[in-house]
Design a protein around this motif. Structure first.
Motif, PDB file in Angstrom:
ATOM      1  N   LEU A 157      -8.840  20.794  -9.582  1.00 15.25           N
ATOM      2  CA  LEU A 157     -10.259  21.081  -9.383  1.00 15.25           C
ATOM      3  C   LEU A 157     -11.117  19.901  -9.818  1.00 15.25           C
ATOM      4  O   LEU A 157     -12.065  19.508  -9.119  1.00 15.25           O
ATOM      5  N   ALA A 158     -10.785  19.287 -10.952  1.00 17.68           N
ATOM      6  CA  ALA A 158     -11.539  18.135 -11.439  1.00 17.68           C
ATOM      7  C   ALA A 158     -11.405  16.952 -10.486  1.00 17.68           C
ATOM      8  O   ALA A 158     -12.387  16.233 -10.224  1.00 17.68           O
ATOM      9  N   PHE A 159     -10.189  16.736  -9.965  1.00 19.33           N
ATOM     10  CA  PHE A 159      -9.968  15.606  -9.058  1.00 19.33           C
ATOM     11  C   PHE A 159     -10.820  15.733  -7.805  1.00 19.33           C
ATOM     12  O   PHE A 159     -11.267  14.729  -7.239  1.00 19.33           O
ATOM     13  N   HIS A 160     -11.072  16.966  -7.372  1.00 13.63           N
ATOM     14  CA  HIS A 160     -11.865  17.204  -6.166  1.00 13.63           C
ATOM     15  C   HIS A 160     -13.303  17.586  -6.494  1.00 13.63           C
ATOM     16  O   HIS A 160     -13.950  18.322  -5.743  1.00 13.63           O
ATOM     17  N   GLN A 161     -13.808  17.050  -7.611  1.00 14.91           N
ATOM     18  CA  GLN A 161     -15.206  17.182  -8.007  1.00 14.91           C
ATOM     19  C   GLN A 161     -15.677  18.636  -8.054  1.00 14.91           C
ATOM     20  O   GLN A 161     -16.787  18.974  -7.609  1.00 14.91           O
ATOM     21  N   GLN A 162     -14.830  19.513  -8.566  1.00 10.57           N
ATOM     22  CA  GLN A 162     -15.156  20.931  -8.751  1.00 10.57           C
ATOM     23  C   GLN A 162     -15.470  21.649  -7.443  1.00 10.57           C
ATOM     24  O   GLN A 162     -16.121  22.704  -7.448  1.00 10.57           O
ATOM     25  N   ASN A 163     -14.990  21.095  -6.335  1.00  8.38           N
ATOM     26  CA  ASN A 163     -15.198  21.725  -5.023  1.00  8.38           C
ATOM     27  C   ASN A 163     -14.139  22.815  -4.833  1.00  8.38           C
ATOM     28  O   ASN A 163     -13.018  22.538  -4.409  1.00  8.38           O
ATOM     29  N   ALA A 164     -14.498  24.044  -5.136  1.00  5.38           N
ATOM     30  CA  ALA A 164     -13.533  25.141  -5.111  1.00  5.38           C
ATOM     31  C   ALA A 164     -13.014  25.455  -3.720  1.00  5.38           C
ATOM     32  O   ALA A 164     -11.984  26.128  -3.582  1.00  5.38           O
ATOM     33  N   ARG A 165     -13.707  24.964  -2.691  1.00  4.29           N
ATOM     34  CA  ARG A 165     -13.276  25.255  -1.328  1.00  4.29           C
ATOM     35  C   ARG A 165     -12.628  24.058  -0.642  1.00  4.29           C
ATOM     36  O   ARG A 165     -12.434  24.066   0.572  1.00  4.29           O
ATOM     37  N   HIS A 166     -12.282  23.047  -1.427  1.00  6.39           N
ATOM     38  CA  HIS A 166     -11.474  21.961  -0.868  1.00  6.39           C
ATOM     39  C   HIS A 166     -10.085  22.531  -0.558  1.00  6.39           C
ATOM     40  O   HIS A 166      -9.540  23.317  -1.349  1.00  6.39           O
TER      41      HIS A 166
END
Length: 220
Positions: A157-166
């Motif tokens: 989640l941190a790696f994808h900038q907290q984007n929960a829908r990535h």
């Protein structure tokens, strides 16, 4: 240069699930690389590693095993091989061990992948998930799988900038839910699996295989 370009195009097509065309381009990249530079040139090893992953969907097990063993031997002989490409070759071996039913070997291989030096952050996280999946297939390891899965999910989640829908976060959440379920953390597992299925439906659409698969796991 042509072989390198074909490798990039081939892997891009496979990432987009165009497996047949992707495999064809990677096959040609390997042919050109072998003819020009030999089997152990870094660019040839790169193409061979990605092609071995593609063959997961089209080759019989015995043929894949011969390919992967040859590939790993050549990587072992080239100390300067890129860590990312070595990771891909080992991931191919990990997938093959699963298909062969050799689950007892997965944990040792996953630890080897986790310990690879110089991996990009995304692959470090992916290696953590491979280890968690390996441990889940080999119960009784004594490791705190629930804590490991929560840590890996937080890193994803941190790696994808907290984007929960990535897409990668959705997939990681589903893995978290399955891992928690295997550890009988029932309430939290159901919540994570339900969230993963709902997010997959929003992102991929209700007709996509992903939410159907996730809802199936939730129902189980």
């Amino acid at each position: 240069v042509q072989a390198e370009l074909l490798t990039v195009l081939g892997t891009t097509l496979i990432d987009r699930h165009d497996l047949q065309r992707g495999e064809a381009l990677l096959t040609e990249a390997v042919r050109l690389g072998m003819a020009s530079n030999g089997p152990r040139h870094p660019l040839t090893l790169q193409a061979r590693a990605f092609l071995s992953l593609a063959h997961r969907f089209s080759w019989p097990l015995a043929k894949r095993r011969a390919e992967v063993n040859s590939l790993l031997a050549d990587f072992d002989a080239v100390s300067s091989a890129a860590p990312l490409h070595r990771f891909i070759a080992l991931e191919s071996d990990w997938n093959l061990l699963q298909a062969e039913g050799q689950n007892s070997k997965l944990v040792g291989l996953a630890h080897k992948i986790v310990d690879l030096p110089g991996l990009p952050k995304a692959k470090q996280i992916e290696a953590q998930w491979l280890l968690i999946q390996s441990l889940r297939k080999n119960p009784g390891s004594g490791e705190d799988l629930a804590a490991a899965a929560r840590s890996a999910f937080a890193a994803t989640l941190a790696f994808h900038q907290q984007n929960a829908r990535h897409p990668a976060v959705i997939e990681a959440r589903e893995e978290l839910g399955r891992t928690l379920a295997s550890q009988t953390v029932s309430h939290e597992a159901l919540a994570e699996l339900a969230r993963a299925a709902a997010d997959a439906e929003l992102v991929f659409g209700s007709s996509s295989p992903a939410p159907v698969f996730f809802y199936f796991n939730l129902a189980r």
